[in-house]
Write an enzyme that holds these catalytic residues in place. Structure first.
Site, PDB file in Angstrom:
ATOM      1  N   ASP A  50      42.534  33.914  43.832  1.00 18.59           N
ATOM      2  CA  ASP A  50      44.057  33.827  45.718  1.00 18.59           C
ATOM      3  C   ASP A  50      44.887  33.675  45.055  1.00 18.59           C
ATOM      4  O   ASP A  50      46.270  34.440  45.504  1.00 18.59           O
ATOM      5  CB  ASP A  50      43.333  32.576  46.131  1.00 18.59           C
ATOM      6  CG  ASP A  50      41.586  31.736  46.887  1.00 18.59           C
ATOM      7  OD1 ASP A  50      40.935  33.087  46.940  1.00 18.59           O
ATOM      8  OD2 ASP A  50      41.287  31.071  47.041  1.00 18.59           O
TER       9      ASP A  50
ATOM     10  N   ASP B  94      35.344  35.311  40.319  1.00 17.85           N
ATOM     11  CA  ASP B  94      36.781  35.067  39.383  1.00 17.85           C
ATOM     12  C   ASP B  94      36.566  33.785  38.404  1.00 17.85           C
ATOM     13  O   ASP B  94      36.426  34.170  36.819  1.00 17.85           O
ATOM     14  CB  ASP B  94      37.748  34.463  39.738  1.00 17.85           C
ATOM     15  CG  ASP B  94      37.579  33.723  41.059  1.00 17.85           C
ATOM     16  OD1 ASP B  94      36.157  32.815  41.453  1.00 17.85           O
ATOM     17  OD2 ASP B  94      38.510  33.104  41.254  1.00 17.85           O
TER      18      ASP B  94
ATOM     19  N   LEU C 145      40.546  32.113  54.432  1.00 17.25           N
ATOM     20  CA  LEU C 145      42.002  32.915  53.639  1.00 17.25           C
ATOM     21  C   LEU C 145      42.928  32.655  52.883  1.00 17.25           C
ATOM     22  O   LEU C 145      44.199  33.524  52.702  1.00 17.25           O
ATOM     23  CB  LEU C 145      42.495  33.820  55.904  1.00 17.25           C
ATOM     24  CG  LEU C 145      41.223  34.581  56.018  1.00 17.25           C
ATOM     25  CD1 LEU C 145      42.381  34.644  57.801  1.00 17.25           C
ATOM     26  CD2 LEU C 145      40.627  35.623  55.853  1.00 17.25           C
TER      27      LEU C 145
END
Length: 374
Positions: free
Chosen positions: A168, A37, A121
């Protein structure tokens, strides 16, 4: 009890009234496209059903109070205060909205979360995005959904001081149920890619290795700096613009390996997209495994627990497996037959016991919706 119900209950307990509303944002796993990214590359995350929830009401003056169910701590702050610790992710949202010229109403907020912390996560992004969604709605701000991930990323980069890319926050805000989010991190163009594994008798198993996941320190920043140095030596804006033949022009073996991961990982994302578009779900497995090998050997962001989990899952019949997230701990995902989820999870747990690692946790991941009111 859901995180939303717990945030609601905590608000009632503290203030004796109903909140104006409850908002939630999910954690995520990245199917493939790791450390691409911030290289202007491609990513393919999907949102988890695990969510961070925020209950809130408005205060008449510009001050904020946020209470965490996890710590039991209430942090109060104003616009001119710099906040540290977990509450920085909340204060940073207030800061970035004010910095953009919006008038942010004072608020009381309570936070509860089902997203495992320290597991890679994206628990921090889920907190940022839940608070951002809440404050935008409370203030009645006209901020398009597509613009919100960049604001949440600035919270992380400019306020908290972690040099993450935009993966994210984009996943937490933009993902939709039943799909993976194909995102070009340069143009920020997104496409929802159908990801109905159950129809093919498949599942994604998430294995939380319980190895502490930390990338706020120097290692994550060092990987990003190496990529930027490699791009500068090659005379390109970002490694997204490089090809494998360019690697011979780099001055240092470390830069070669870091750049090779970014270049090949971008191609693996594009290859995965083509397979998913044609419904060839099982065939993405080798790409997942190749991604892990690249992250292990070229990018050097795995740890023994991640490598053992991948090997054990593959040995137990997974079609592919890889670490997901920034690395240095956290989770592994494995593509498995739906009727073998328990077998693969058990095989990983057995391998961990044999290596003397902490017992892992495992759950099946279903692509879920992004941030919004509850």
């Amino acid at each position: 009890m859901t995180a939303a119900a717990r945030a609601h209950g905590l608000f009632q307990h503290l203030y004796g009234i109903e909140p104006v509303g409850i908002w939630a944002a999910p954690g995520r796993v990245n199917l493939i496209g790791e450390h691409t990214d911030y290289n202007d590359g491609f990513v393919l995350p999907f949102a988890l059903p695990h969510r961070t929830s925020v209950a809130a009401d408005v205060l008449p003056e510009q001050r904020w109070a946020v209470t965490s169910e996890l710590t039991g701590e209430t942090v109060e702050f104003t616009l001119d205060a710099k906040v540290d610790g977990w509450a920085a992710y909340v204060a940073g949202v207030v800061w970035v909205l004010a910095e953009q010229g919006h008038r942010v109403p004072g608020a009381r907020l309570t936070v509860a979360s089902d997203v495992p912390i320290g597991s890679g996560l994206s628990s921090s992004a889920s907190l940022e995005c839940a608070v951002l969604t809440a404050l935008v709605d409370l203030a009645g701000l006209d901020i398009p959904i597509a613009d919100r991930p960049r604001l949440a990323q600035r919270v992380e980069n400019d306020y908290v001081g972690v040099p993450t890319g935009i993966l994210d926050q984009s996943a937490s805000i933009l993902c939709t149920a039943g799909n993976a989010l194909f995102m070009d991190c340069r143009s920020l163009r997104t496409e929802q890619i159908p990801f109905d594994l159950a129809a093919d008798g498949l599942a994604i198993l998430v294995i939380d290795t319980r190895a502490p996941h930390q990338h706020a320190g120097g290692e994550y920043a060092a990987r990003r700096a190496a990529c930027e140095q490699a791009a500068a030596e090659l005379g390109v804006a970002a490694l997204r613009d490089a090809v494998p033949a360019d690697l011979d022009r780099l001055s240092d073996d470390l830069l070669v390996r870091r750049a090779r991961h970014a270049i090949t990982e971008n191609q693996r994302v594009l290859d995965t997209i083509e397979l998913l578009r044609s419904g060839r779900h099982r065939e993405i497995g080798p790409l997942m495994t190749a991604s892990h090998a690249s992250l292990r050997d070229d990018f050097e962001v795995t740890v023994p627990e991640l490598d053992v989990a991948v090997t054990a899952a593959l040995t137990a019949g997974a079609y592919g497996a890889r670490m997901t997230g920034g690395g240095f701990g956290g989770c592994v995902i494995a593509l498995v037959d739906a009727d073998r989820v328990d077998n693969v999870a058990d095989a990983v747990a057995k391998a961990f016991a044999e290596h003397g690692f902490a017992e892992p946790a495992a759950f099946k991941a279903v692509p879920s919706a992004g941030a919004g009111p509850v």
